[in-house]
Design an enzyme around this catalytic site. Structure first.
Site, PDB file in Angstrom:
ATOM      1  N   LYS A 102      41.444  97.044  45.838  1.00 33.60           N
ATOM      2  CA  LYS A 102      41.119  97.999  44.594  1.00 33.60           C
ATOM      3  C   LYS A 102      41.600  99.486  44.812  1.00 33.60           C
ATOM      4  CE  LYS A 102      36.757  95.709  42.996  1.00 33.60           C
ATOM      5  NZ  LYS A 102      35.267  95.788  43.025  1.00 33.60           N
ATOM      6  N   ASP A 111      33.903  97.988  36.734  1.00 32.03           N
ATOM      7  CA  ASP A 111      32.973  97.702  37.691  1.00 32.03           C
ATOM      8  C   ASP A 111      31.636  98.482  37.118  1.00 32.03           C
ATOM      9  OD1 ASP A 111      34.144  95.903  39.508  1.00 32.03           O
ATOM     10  OD2 ASP A 111      34.770  97.370  40.547  1.00 32.03           O
ATOM     11  N   GLY A 139      29.868 104.054  49.717  1.00 32.81           N
ATOM     12  CA  GLY A 139      31.434 103.451  50.102  1.00 32.81           C
ATOM     13  C   GLY A 139      32.105 103.070  48.633  1.00 32.81           C
ATOM     14  N   ALA A 151      31.954 100.480  46.486  1.00 36.32           N
ATOM     15  CA  ALA A 151      31.246  99.916  45.551  1.00 36.32           C
ATOM     16  C   ALA A 151      30.381 100.870  44.610  1.00 36.32           C
ATOM     17  CB  ALA A 151      30.182  98.884  46.110  1.00 36.32           C
ATOM     18  N   ARG A 191      23.429 105.270  55.235  1.00 37.36           N
ATOM     19  CA  ARG A 191      23.371 105.577  56.489  1.00 37.36           C
ATOM     20  C   ARG A 191      23.879 106.585  57.122  1.00 37.36           C
ATOM     21  NH1 ARG A 191      25.351 100.127  59.322  1.00 37.36           N
ATOM     22  NH2 ARG A 191      27.202 101.110  58.500  1.00 37.36           N
ATOM     23  N   TYR A 239      25.207  88.637  45.170  1.00 35.42           N
ATOM     24  CA  TYR A 239      24.349  87.685  44.820  1.00 35.42           C
ATOM     25  C   TYR A 239      24.653  86.397  45.638  1.00 35.42           C
ATOM     26  CZ  TYR A 239      28.836  86.525  42.926  1.00 35.42           C
ATOM     27  OH  TYR A 239      30.413  86.116  42.806  1.00 35.42           O
ATOM     28  N   GLY A 275      23.784  90.823  41.352  1.00 34.61           N
ATOM     29  CA  GLY A 275      25.011  91.201  40.671  1.00 34.61           C
ATOM     30  C   GLY A 275      25.624  90.070  40.070  1.00 34.61           C
TER      31      GLY A 275
END
Ligand code: ATR
Length: 270
Positions: A66, A103, A129, A131, A152, A216, A237
């Site tokens: 991507k 997305d 990140g 996504a 995190r 998913y 998802g």
């Protein structure tokens, strides 16, 4: 003339995109073919150029290409620029490569499909990140009251919040600093892949709150099981995958397919 499309990824063997787009083409009567292409990890650009030279009209792009697709595109939509990634390529009339991303709109439409309102919602996004970045602007544009990014690595959550500060009410923190409750909690970490769960407080969800995992599988992810045990409504998802595909299809063909029947079909096949 049958127009040619494809999904590029590596690996690509398990991609559901060819099934999804074949179903959309049949439903809408569009004359097109859609293949899965495994591009070499180090040469996405070469694979795309070969595809175009052979008459390809457009493509979806998935992991790990991507960002490479973003770099390669001659022109970009504003939302792709903000996402820093491209999942939909089209060949313009003059042969140039145009990049977009569907997305974020896929996530927003899937939440709407499930009647999970974003308008006025307090939303928590887990992960910082690619996504996560890809869905921030569409979430803010859906009129959420606030968007908290927890990660995190705290610095990455803060950096993303800063990057999107002009788009709406957004802040970044670590998991230990999350203070709920929220209407919608979206897991955009890859922790589910490893069966891990981010450390989160038990009182995360408002009454009627929604837990959404971008992953998913046949079985609920560890995050969705945890959330379900705490009273949340759980969504995975799969619908986001189908809705982002429908939005790509609409960009290429000018017609938006209906997704309900396909949702049921793909769920049964998981
Ligand atoms: P993607 O494109 O799927 O977003 P990425 O850019 O590698 O992939 O980002 C992965 C995200 O999942 C990051 O937010 C990562 O947290 P860090 O930034 O701290 O690395 C998060 N992540 C991965 N494994 C995790 C785990 N076991 N627990 C919590 N977060 C995790």
């Amino acid at each position: 003339m049958t127009d040619r499309y494809a999904v590029f990824g590596n690996p690509i063997g398990h991609s559901r995109s060819p099934t999804i787009h074949a179903a959309f083409a049949e439903q809408t009567g569009e004359a097109m073919r859609y293949a899965a292409i495994e591009a070499p990890k180090a040469d996405f650009a070469g694979a795309w150029r070969r595809f175009v030279a052979e008459g390809g009209s457009g493509a979806n792009v998935t992991v790990p290409f991507k960002e490479a697709a973003f770099e390669l595109a001659d022109t970009l939509t504003a939302r792709a620029r903000l996402a820093g990634a491209v999942n939909t390529l089209s060949v313009d009339a003059d042969g140039a490569t145009h990049g977009d991303t569907t997305d974020g709109v896929g996530l927003v439409r899937d939440l709407a499909f499930h009647a999970a309102p974003l308008d006025g919602a307090r939303v928590l996004l887990l992960g910082a990140g690619g996504a996560s970045r890809g869905v921030i602007e569409p979430l803010l544009a859906a009129n959420v009251t606030s968007l908290t990014i927890a990660n995190r690595t705290v610095a990455k959550a803060r950096a993303l919040a800063e990057l999107f500060a002009e788009c709406g009410e957004i802040d970044g923190c670590g998991f230990e600093d999350v203070t709920g409750p929220f209407d919608v909690v979206i897991n955009a970490t890859s922790a589910s892949l490893a069966g891990d769960l981010p450390p989160l407080p038990d009182d995360l969800f408002l009454d009627g709150g929604v837990a959404y995992d971008m992953m998913y599988a046949a079985e609920p992810t560890v995050f969705l099981r945890w959330a379900g045990d705490r009273g949340a409504r759980t969504l995975d998802g799969l619908g986001m995958l189908i809705e982002q595909a429908a939005a790509s299809f609409a960009l290429w063909r000018g017609v938006t397919p209906e997704t309900r029947a396909l949702r049921e079909q793909l769920r049964r096949a998981l």
